[in-house]
Design an enzyme around this catalytic site. Structure first.
Site, PDB file in Angstrom:
ATOM      1  N   ARG A  24      36.412  33.828  44.896  1.00  0.00           N
ATOM      2  CA  ARG A  24      36.571  35.086  44.178  1.00  0.00           C
ATOM      3  C   ARG A  24      36.047  36.235  45.034  1.00  0.00           C
ATOM      4  O   ARG A  24      34.939  36.178  45.552  1.00  0.00           O
ATOM      5  CB  ARG A  24      35.820  35.042  42.842  1.00  0.00           C
ATOM      6  CG  ARG A  24      36.336  36.053  41.835  1.00  0.00           C
ATOM      7  CD  ARG A  24      35.733  35.819  40.469  1.00  0.00           C
ATOM      8  NE  ARG A  24      36.067  34.509  39.893  1.00  0.00           N
ATOM      9  CZ  ARG A  24      35.866  34.204  38.622  1.00  0.00           C
ATOM     10  NH1 ARG A  24      35.336  35.089  37.801  1.00  0.00           N
ATOM     11  NH2 ARG A  24      36.195  33.002  38.167  1.00  0.00           N
ATOM     12  N   SER A 108      39.817  35.848  36.539  1.00  0.00           N
ATOM     13  CA  SER A 108      39.397  35.756  35.147  1.00  0.00           C
ATOM     14  C   SER A 108      39.154  37.141  34.558  1.00  0.00           C
ATOM     15  O   SER A 108      40.076  37.948  34.475  1.00  0.00           O
ATOM     16  CB  SER A 108      38.159  34.868  35.034  1.00  0.00           C
ATOM     17  OG  SER A 108      37.809  34.630  33.692  1.00  0.00           O
ATOM     18  N   HIS A 109      37.901  37.438  34.180  1.00  0.00           N
ATOM     19  CA  HIS A 109      37.598  38.713  33.531  1.00  0.00           C
ATOM     20  C   HIS A 109      37.075  39.759  34.511  1.00  0.00           C
ATOM     21  O   HIS A 109      36.730  40.870  34.094  1.00  0.00           O
ATOM     22  CB  HIS A 109      36.548  38.493  32.432  1.00  0.00           C
ATOM     23  CG  HIS A 109      35.244  37.955  32.960  1.00  0.00           C
ATOM     24  ND1 HIS A 109      35.012  36.617  33.097  1.00  0.00           N
ATOM     25  CD2 HIS A 109      34.131  38.581  33.394  1.00  0.00           C
ATOM     26  CE1 HIS A 109      33.792  36.440  33.588  1.00  0.00           C
ATOM     27  NE2 HIS A 109      33.235  37.614  33.778  1.00  0.00           N
ATOM     28  N   LYS A 118      41.315  29.290  41.640  1.00  0.00           N
ATOM     29  CA  LYS A 118      40.756  28.106  41.004  1.00  0.00           C
ATOM     30  C   LYS A 118      41.627  26.927  41.413  1.00  0.00           C
ATOM     31  O   LYS A 118      42.846  26.973  41.224  1.00  0.00           O
ATOM     32  CB  LYS A 118      40.745  28.255  39.483  1.00  0.00           C
ATOM     33  CG  LYS A 118      39.809  29.357  38.976  1.00  0.00           C
ATOM     34  CD  LYS A 118      39.818  29.436  37.455  1.00  0.00           C
ATOM     35  CE  LYS A 118      38.850  30.485  36.946  1.00  0.00           C
ATOM     36  NZ  LYS A 118      38.824  30.560  35.453  1.00  0.00           N
ATOM     37  N   ASP A 252      40.042  35.690  27.229  1.00  0.00           N
ATOM     38  CA  ASP A 252      39.668  36.369  28.464  1.00  0.00           C
ATOM     39  C   ASP A 252      40.898  36.551  29.346  1.00  0.00           C
ATOM     40  O   ASP A 252      42.020  36.215  28.955  1.00  0.00           O
ATOM     41  CB  ASP A 252      38.531  35.633  29.171  1.00  0.00           C
ATOM     42  CG  ASP A 252      38.927  34.253  29.676  1.00  0.00           C
ATOM     43  OD1 ASP A 252      39.990  33.739  29.272  1.00  0.00           O
ATOM     44  OD2 ASP A 252      38.159  33.678  30.479  1.00  0.00           O
ATOM     45  N   ASP A 254      42.292  35.244  32.070  1.00  0.00           N
ATOM     46  CA  ASP A 254      43.194  34.148  32.422  1.00  0.00           C
ATOM     47  C   ASP A 254      43.406  33.193  31.249  1.00  0.00           C
ATOM     48  O   ASP A 254      44.021  32.142  31.410  1.00  0.00           O
ATOM     49  CB  ASP A 254      42.706  33.399  33.658  1.00  0.00           C
ATOM     50  CG  ASP A 254      41.323  32.781  33.492  1.00  0.00           C
ATOM     51  OD1 ASP A 254      40.549  33.256  32.645  1.00  0.00           O
ATOM     52  OD2 ASP A 254      41.000  31.831  34.233  1.00  0.00           O
ATOM     53  N   ASP A 256      41.701  31.109  29.514  1.00  0.00           N
ATOM     54  CA  ASP A 256      41.183  29.743  29.365  1.00  0.00           C
ATOM     55  C   ASP A 256      40.025  29.686  28.380  1.00  0.00           C
ATOM     56  O   ASP A 256      39.610  28.603  27.976  1.00  0.00           O
ATOM     57  CB  ASP A 256      40.783  29.145  30.721  1.00  0.00           C
ATOM     58  CG  ASP A 256      39.687  29.921  31.435  1.00  0.00           C
ATOM     59  OD1 ASP A 256      39.354  31.042  31.011  1.00  0.00           O
ATOM     60  OD2 ASP A 256      39.165  29.404  32.448  1.00  0.00           O
ATOM     61  N   ARG A 257      39.498  30.853  27.994  1.00  0.00           N
ATOM     62  CA  ARG A 257      38.439  30.905  26.983  1.00  0.00           C
ATOM     63  C   ARG A 257      38.943  31.641  25.752  1.00  0.00           C
ATOM     64  O   ARG A 257      39.690  32.616  25.863  1.00  0.00           O
ATOM     65  CB  ARG A 257      37.205  31.619  27.515  1.00  0.00           C
ATOM     66  CG  ARG A 257      36.435  30.847  28.558  1.00  0.00           C
ATOM     67  CD  ARG A 257      35.143  31.551  28.926  1.00  0.00           C
ATOM     68  NE  ARG A 257      35.386  32.823  29.580  1.00  0.00           N
ATOM     69  CZ  ARG A 257      34.508  33.829  29.614  1.00  0.00           C
ATOM     70  NH1 ARG A 257      33.360  33.725  28.984  1.00  0.00           N
ATOM     71  NH2 ARG A 257      34.797  34.933  30.256  1.00  0.00           N
ATOM     72  N   HIS A 340      34.102  27.647  26.627  1.00  0.00           N
ATOM     73  CA  HIS A 340      34.985  26.716  27.327  1.00  0.00           C
ATOM     74  C   HIS A 340      35.013  25.415  26.525  1.00  0.00           C
ATOM     75  O   HIS A 340      33.955  24.857  26.195  1.00  0.00           O
ATOM     76  CB  HIS A 340      34.482  26.425  28.747  1.00  0.00           C
ATOM     77  CG  HIS A 340      34.754  27.516  29.725  1.00  0.00           C
ATOM     78  ND1 HIS A 340      36.006  27.722  30.264  1.00  0.00           N
ATOM     79  CD2 HIS A 340      33.958  28.452  30.274  1.00  0.00           C
ATOM     80  CE1 HIS A 340      35.958  28.740  31.109  1.00  0.00           C
ATOM     81  NE2 HIS A 340      34.732  29.203  31.130  1.00  0.00           N
TER      82      HIS A 340
END
Length: 463
Positions: A24, A108-109, A118, A252, A254, A256-257, A340
Site C-alpha cells: 500500500r 481499501s479505505h 492484496k 468500506d 473495497d 470486504d467489511r 472482518h
C-alpha cells in the site's frame, strides 16, 4: 540500462509500502505501473502459478495498475484473467472458485491518492509476511537494483472474465432470504465497491433498498470509506431514522467489511454481529464446530459459541492469523471486532457481504426489531479502540505491565500485546505495526468500570 532509472518510474523504498498483509502506497510516487509490473512477475514466480486472476476497485489508478500486474505475470509465463471492477471478497471468490492465485488492486479505505495490492494463493489462501510477501518483496528489490527478469520462453495470455453474477449466486446459496419478511434497508456504499456488488447480490430479494453513495468514485466525495470511524456513519444513521428503515449497512471502500446500524440508527457492535453469525453457522452445522475470534472481541463471543455447542478459539488480531487458524482447526466461522468476518464456505476468506446476508436473514426471520435481536449478543460495556501516540511503545507497555502483574485476582497474557483480565473486566494494549501508537481496548460488566480501567491505563500510557 537499469529499469529503475527510466524517466517517469517510481523508485520505491519497498519498506515503506510492503506491509504485514499487503502492499500500500501513494500513487504514483510510491507505487506505479512499473512496480505493479514487477510485483506481477514476482508474484508469479513465488507462487509458481501457471494462471492467475486479477481484480481492481474504483480508484482512478486501479485499472492501469491491474493491467500492468497482469502483463508482468504473463511475461513470466502465467495466463492472467482480468475480472475488472470488483470487491475484495469478489476477488477471493474468483480465487477460490477458479482455484487460482489472485491479486486485488485497492487501498481499501485509504484516501484517493493511495493504492495497493492484496494477494492470495489459490483457494484464497493469504499471502502475508510469513506466507510469501517477504519473498515477493525481495525479488522486486533485486529487479529494481539489477534489471527486470528476462521474459519466459512461453509467455502467458491476458484475458477477461466477469464473475459478479457467479459471486452473487454463491453468496445467496449460503443464506436463504427468500422467505423472510420484507425489510427496508439503507445501504451506504461510501462511493466504494459495494455500489457495484450490492445491486446484483440483493436483486430479487424481499428487500426495499435505499441506496446511499452508490456512484463509484475513488476520490470519496461524501465521506471517507471507513465505517470504523463513527464520523463516517453519521449520514447512514440519519437516513435510517428518516426512512423508518429496519436497519442500515455501511461498507468500506473495497467492500470486504460491513458495519450495521439498528432501526434507531445506533451502531451494532461487530462483536455482537460475530456472535449472531456464529450462532447461525453453528445451527447450520448441527450445533458443532470451531469458531475463531480475535482477542479484542467481546466476552460475548466465546460465551455465545459455547452456549450453541461450539468451540471458541482465541487468536491474534489480523486476517492472516484468523485464516491460518481457520485452516488449522477446520473452523466454520471466524470474526474480528474490526468487522472482518470469515467463512469456511467462502474458502476461509473474509466477506462482509455474506455477514450482511446473515443479519438480514436473522432479522427477517422473526418479528422483532434489530435492537432487540442483537441485545442477546451484546452483553458488556466497551471502550472501543483508543489510540495513544507514544515515544517508546515497549517502555510504556512495560510500565502498564508492571502496574498490574502483582495484583491479586488478575491474569496477564502476551498473545498479542498485553491482555490483563480480572473477574469483571479485561483490557488489551497492543502496539501498532506501522505507527508510534499503542491501541487500548477495555471491556467490563458496566460503563463505570470501563471508564475506571480505561482512565487508569491511559494515565500510565500517557504519563
Amino acid at each position: 540500462m537499469r529499469d529503475d532509472v527510466r524517466e517517469g518510474w517510481a523508485v520505491a523504498d519497498l519498506s515503506q509500502i510492503v506491509k504485514a498483509y499487503d502492499v500500500r502506497g501513494v500513487y504514483p510516487d510510491q507505487l506505479d505501473e512499473h512496480l505493479a509490473h514487477l510485483f506481477g512477475a514476482a508474484f508469479t514466480e513465488v507462487t509458481g502459478a501457471s494462471a492467475i486472476v486479477v481484480g481492481h476497485d474504483m480508484r482512478p489508478s486501479s485499472p492501469d495498475l491491474a493491467a500492468a500486474f497482469a502483463r508482468g505475470a504473463a511475461e513470466c509465463g502465467a495466463d492472467a484473467t482480468l475480472i475488472g471492477l470488483c470487491s475484495t471478497d469478489e476477488l477471493y471468490f474468483a480465487s477460490g472458485s477458479l482455484d487460482l492465485p489472485g491479486a486485488m488492486f485497492t487501498a481499501s479505505h485509504n484516501p484517493a491518492r493511495y493504492n495497493g495490492i492484496k494477494m492470495c494463493r489459490a483457494g484464497a489462501a493469504p499471502v502475508g509476511q510469513d506466507s510469501g510477501l517477504t519473498e515477493i518483496r525481495t525479488l522486486v528489490e533485486q529487479w529494481l537494483a539489477g534489471g527486470a527478469p528476462a521474459p519466459a520462453a512461453r509467455q502467458g495470455s491476458v484475458g477477461e472474465r466477469d464473475v459478479l453474477g457467479d459471486y452473487a449466486a454463491h453468496l445467496r446459496s449460503l443464506v436463504d432470504l427468500t422467505s423472510i419478511r420484507r425489510l427496508k434497508v439503507v445501504v451506504d456504499a461510501g462511493n466504494g465497491m459495494a455500489g457495484h456488488t450490492v445491486p446484483t447480490v440483493f436483486e430479487g430479494l424481499p428487500l426495499d433498498v435505499v441506496p446511499m453513495y452508490f456512484e463509484l468514485d475513488g476520490t470519496f466525495p461524501n465521506h471517507e470509506a471507513n465505517p470504523l470511524d463513527p464520523r463516517n456513519i453519521v449520514d447512514l444513521q440519519e437516513r435510517v431514522r428518516a426512512e423508518g428503515a429496519d436497519l442500515g449497512l455501511a461498507f468500506d471502500g473495497d467492500a470486504d467489511r460491513c458495519f450495521v446500524v439498528d432501526e434507531n440508527g445506533d451502531p451494532v457492535s461487530p462483536s455482537a454481529i460475530t456472535a449472531l453469525v456464529a450462532a447461525r453457522e453453528l445451527a447450520r452445522n448441527g450445533g458443532h464446530g470451531t469458531v475463531i475470534h480475535n482477542l479484542i472481541t467481546s466476552w460475548s463471543v466465546p460465551e455465545v459459541v459455547k452456549e450453541n455447542g461450539g468451540e471458541p478459539v482465541r487468536t491474534r488480531v489480523g486476517h492472516s492469523f484468523i485464516k491460518q487458524e481457520m485452516a488449522r482447526t477446520g473452523a466454520i466461522f471466524g470474526g474480528e471486532h474490526s468487522a472482518h468476518y470469515y467463512f469456511r464456505d467462502f474458502w476461509n476468506a473474509d466477506t462482509g457481504m455474506l455477514a450482511a446476508l446473515h443479519v438480514l436473514s436473522a432479522l427477517g426471520g422473526q418479528d422483532g426489531p434489530l435492537s432487540r435481536l442483537t441485545a442477546a449478543y451484546d452483553r458488556y460495556a466497551a471502550s472501543g479502540e483508543i489510540n495513544s501516540t507514544v515515544d517508546d511503545q515497549q517502555a510504556r507497555a512495560a510500565a502498564v505491565r508492571a502496574a498490574y502483574e502483582d495484583r491479586e485476582g488478575v491474569t496477564l497474557d502476551t498473545l498479542d500485546g498485553l491482555t490483563v483480565t480480572a473477574g469483571d473486566w479485561w483490557f488489551n494494549l497492543r502496539p501498532s505495526n506501522t505507527e508510534p501508537l499503542l491501541r487500548l481496548n477495555v471491556e467490563a460488566r458496566d460503563e463505570a468500570t470501563v471508564a475506571a480501567v480505561r482512565d487508569e491505563v491511559l494515565g500510565i500510557v500517557r504519563a
